[in-house]
Design an enzyme around this catalytic site. Structure first.
Site, mmCIF file in Angstrom:
data_model
loop_
_atom_site.group_PDB
_atom_site.id
_atom_site.type_symbol
_atom_site.label_atom_id
_atom_site.label_comp_id
_atom_site.label_asym_id
_atom_site.label_seq_id
_atom_site.Cartn_x
_atom_site.Cartn_y
_atom_site.Cartn_z
ATOM 1 N N GLU A 184 -9.636 6.383 3.458
ATOM 2 C CA GLU A 184 -10.504 5.534 4.127
ATOM 3 C C GLU A 184 -9.701 4.220 4.542
ATOM 4 O O GLU A 184 -8.657 4.272 4.035
ATOM 5 C CB GLU A 184 -11.576 5.046 3.250
ATOM 6 C CG GLU A 184 -11.224 3.781 2.402
ATOM 7 C CD GLU A 184 -10.272 4.238 1.236
ATOM 8 O OE1 GLU A 184 -10.065 5.494 1.079
ATOM 9 O OE2 GLU A 184 -9.742 3.441 0.761
ATOM 10 N N LYS A 226 0.844 -1.267 -0.004
ATOM 11 C CA LYS A 226 -0.099 -0.005 0.249
ATOM 12 C C LYS A 226 0.654 1.214 -0.213
ATOM 13 O O LYS A 226 0.387 2.323 -0.452
ATOM 14 C CB LYS A 226 -0.968 0.129 1.242
ATOM 15 C CG LYS A 226 -2.053 -1.036 1.009
ATOM 16 C CD LYS A 226 -3.200 -0.683 1.811
ATOM 17 C CE LYS A 226 -4.449 -1.743 1.504
ATOM 18 N NZ LYS A 226 -4.441 -3.037 1.934
ATOM 19 N N SER A 281 1.603 -9.920 -0.737
ATOM 20 C CA SER A 281 1.467 -8.572 -0.814
ATOM 21 C C SER A 281 1.525 -7.813 0.759
ATOM 22 O O SER A 281 1.886 -6.490 0.799
ATOM 23 C CB SER A 281 -0.192 -8.435 -0.899
ATOM 24 O OG SER A 281 -0.858 -9.164 -0.098
HETATM 25 C C1 PLP Z 1 -5.053 -3.983 1.639
HETATM 26 C C2 PLP Z 1 -4.361 -5.239 1.606
HETATM 27 C C3 PLP Z 1 -4.865 -6.038 0.340
HETATM 28 C C4 PLP Z 1 -5.975 -5.899 -0.252
HETATM 29 O O1 PLP Z 1 -6.052 -4.950 -1.131
HETATM 30 P P1 PLP Z 1 -5.738 -4.791 -2.615
HETATM 31 O O2 PLP Z 1 -6.168 -3.524 -3.197
HETATM 32 O O3 PLP Z 1 -6.858 -5.978 -3.244
HETATM 33 O O4 PLP Z 1 -4.412 -5.249 -3.024
HETATM 34 C C5 PLP Z 1 -4.045 -7.341 0.342
HETATM 35 N N1 PLP Z 1 -2.853 -7.631 0.984
HETATM 36 C C6 PLP Z 1 -2.582 -6.659 2.046
HETATM 37 C C7 PLP Z 1 -1.142 -7.114 2.816
HETATM 38 C C8 PLP Z 1 -3.261 -5.718 2.429
HETATM 39 O O5 PLP Z 1 -2.857 -4.647 3.256
#
Ligand code: PLP
Length: 400
Positions: free
Chosen positions: A111, A89, A378
């Protein structure tokens, strides 16, 4: 207003479904972005920030033990968990704070659901010296207290939202309302590839660094492109970020993994593409979870980052065109993947990311030894420790 004809659409998805008075703000944003996106100075500044502040490039790690576990294709992990603030993010937050500064905005709003995007936004706002206000559902404030404290420590105001179910979709509505009222001074940093045009495009462009790095890294390590790329899909920003630079490479199979929660047939899930239908939500035309009356059907996932009843419009397009395949795994399958990765690779993944990992159980038997699979990791699991203690550690103890 010819500028809106077909601009901001991915096939038939996307667009701007907003109150008229937000139009000037979106035009200002789009104009600023169009100017900056090809400006070498802006791009260099963005890359520098990603490098020096976020810690990019993130590693592309050969997961040898995970590969041995399945005895099939080679598995690599794109380590977005190694970013500052613990997830992908920050890439978007850094890009958007630069945009806000260019537009001379003095105040930042956002948000947040689990608080990850709120923390990333509060982080970049602190560094830029801008006032920051984060909207968060009262329910989520309860569930995600450490992230609330982080945001406050970073100097942000966290505004509880009590309307609706007091979760992410309500926080998003409230942030939109604030933006409407304060659009002259305020930039709204949206957290995923969702919302009205130009947000899905801007957030994608800031996240596609993930796929650009992955492409160069795998070429260097293996001298060819991957056969499969897996990513979890909430709003869809980490997935589009790693997929986008490979969309033209037909031989690279792209797989998005949604949250099936308690089961895809249980109504307790967040599988928007798996079980949703087309509608209008948060300013965009896209797949959403809705009942027969067109009311939003409440999503459910143990993973707060995937607990969203919509999906970015570009994913709706890629789903319909079949360029990307979308599947889902349950809470329990994701938890099992957390336990496995922690044990054999020494990496505790975020519960969201574990959804992509869990899909390996379905994919790997179909792969060949000489093939390459890349999973977008992620984020890291620190934020999910309470869940892991309850659902993995305690459950293990009870078995003994
Ligand atoms: C917020 C988040 C997601 C989901 O958001 P996407 O916009 O689908 O990427 C996935 N993995 C992590 C670690 C997050 O913090």
């Amino acid at each position: 207003m010819t500028r809106f004809n077909k601009i901001g659409y991915f096939g038939e998805y996307g667009g701007q479904f907003i109150p008229e008075i937000l139009r000037p703000a979106l035009i200002e944003l789009e104009d600023a972005y169009n100017k900056l996106k090809d400006d070498p100075q802006f791009q260099q500044k963005f890359k520098e920030e990603l490098h020096d502040y976020a810690g990019r490039p993130t590693a592309l790690y050969f997961a040898e033990n995970l590969t041995k576990h399945f005895q099939k294709a080679k598995i690599y992990l794109k380590r977005e968990d190694l970013n500052h603030t613990g997830a992908h993010k920050i890439n978007n937050a850094i890009g958007q704070i630069l945009l806000a500064q260019y537009m001379n905005k003095k105040r930042i709003i956002a948000e947040t659901g689990a608080g990850q995007h709120g923390v990333a936004t509060a982080t970049v706002a602190a560094r830029a010296g801008l006032e920051c206000c984060i909207y968060m559902g009262a329910e989520d404030i309860e569930r995600q207290h450490p992230n609330v404290q982080r945001m406050r420590l970073l100097g942000a105001e966290v505004k509880p939202v009590h309307s609706g179910t007091a979760t992410l979709k309500d926080a998003t509505n409230e942030a939109m309302r604030d933006w409407l009222a304060n659009v002259k001074t305020t930039h709204y940093i949206i957290g995923s590839v969702v919302g009205p045009h130009p947000f899905p495009m801007i957030v994608r462009d800031f996240q596609k660094i993930i796929g650009e790095e992955t492409r160069a890294q795998i070429q260097k390590k293996e001298n060819h492109l991957p056969d499969y790329i897996l990513a979890c899909v909430g709003g869809g920003s980490n997935a589009i970020g790693i997929f986008h630079p490979f969309l033209e490479d037909a031989e690279v199979k792209l797989i998005g993994v949604e949250a099936a929660g308690l089961g895809i047939d249980s109504h307790q899930h967040a599988a928007t593409l798996g079980r949703g239908s087309c509608g209008i939500f948060h300013g965009m035309k896209t797949y959403i979870l809705q009942n027969a009356d067109g009311q939003i059907q409440l999503p459910y996932s143990l993973s707060a980052g995937l607990d969203y009843p919509g999906v970015g419009p570009e994913h709706s397009y890629l789903f319909n065109s079949k360029r990307v395949e979308y599947n889902s795994v349950t809470d329990q399958e994701a938890l099992n993947a957390v336990a496995l990765l922690s044990r054999i690779e020494g990496i505790i993944p975020a519960l969201e990311s574990a959804h992509a990992l869990a899909y390996l159980n379905y994919l790997m038997p179909k792969t060949q030894k000489e093939e390459i699979v890349i999973v977008n990791l992620s984020g890291r699991g620190d934020k999910d420790m309470d869940i892991y203690i309850t659902h993995i550690c305690e459950a293990e103890k009870n078995k003994q």
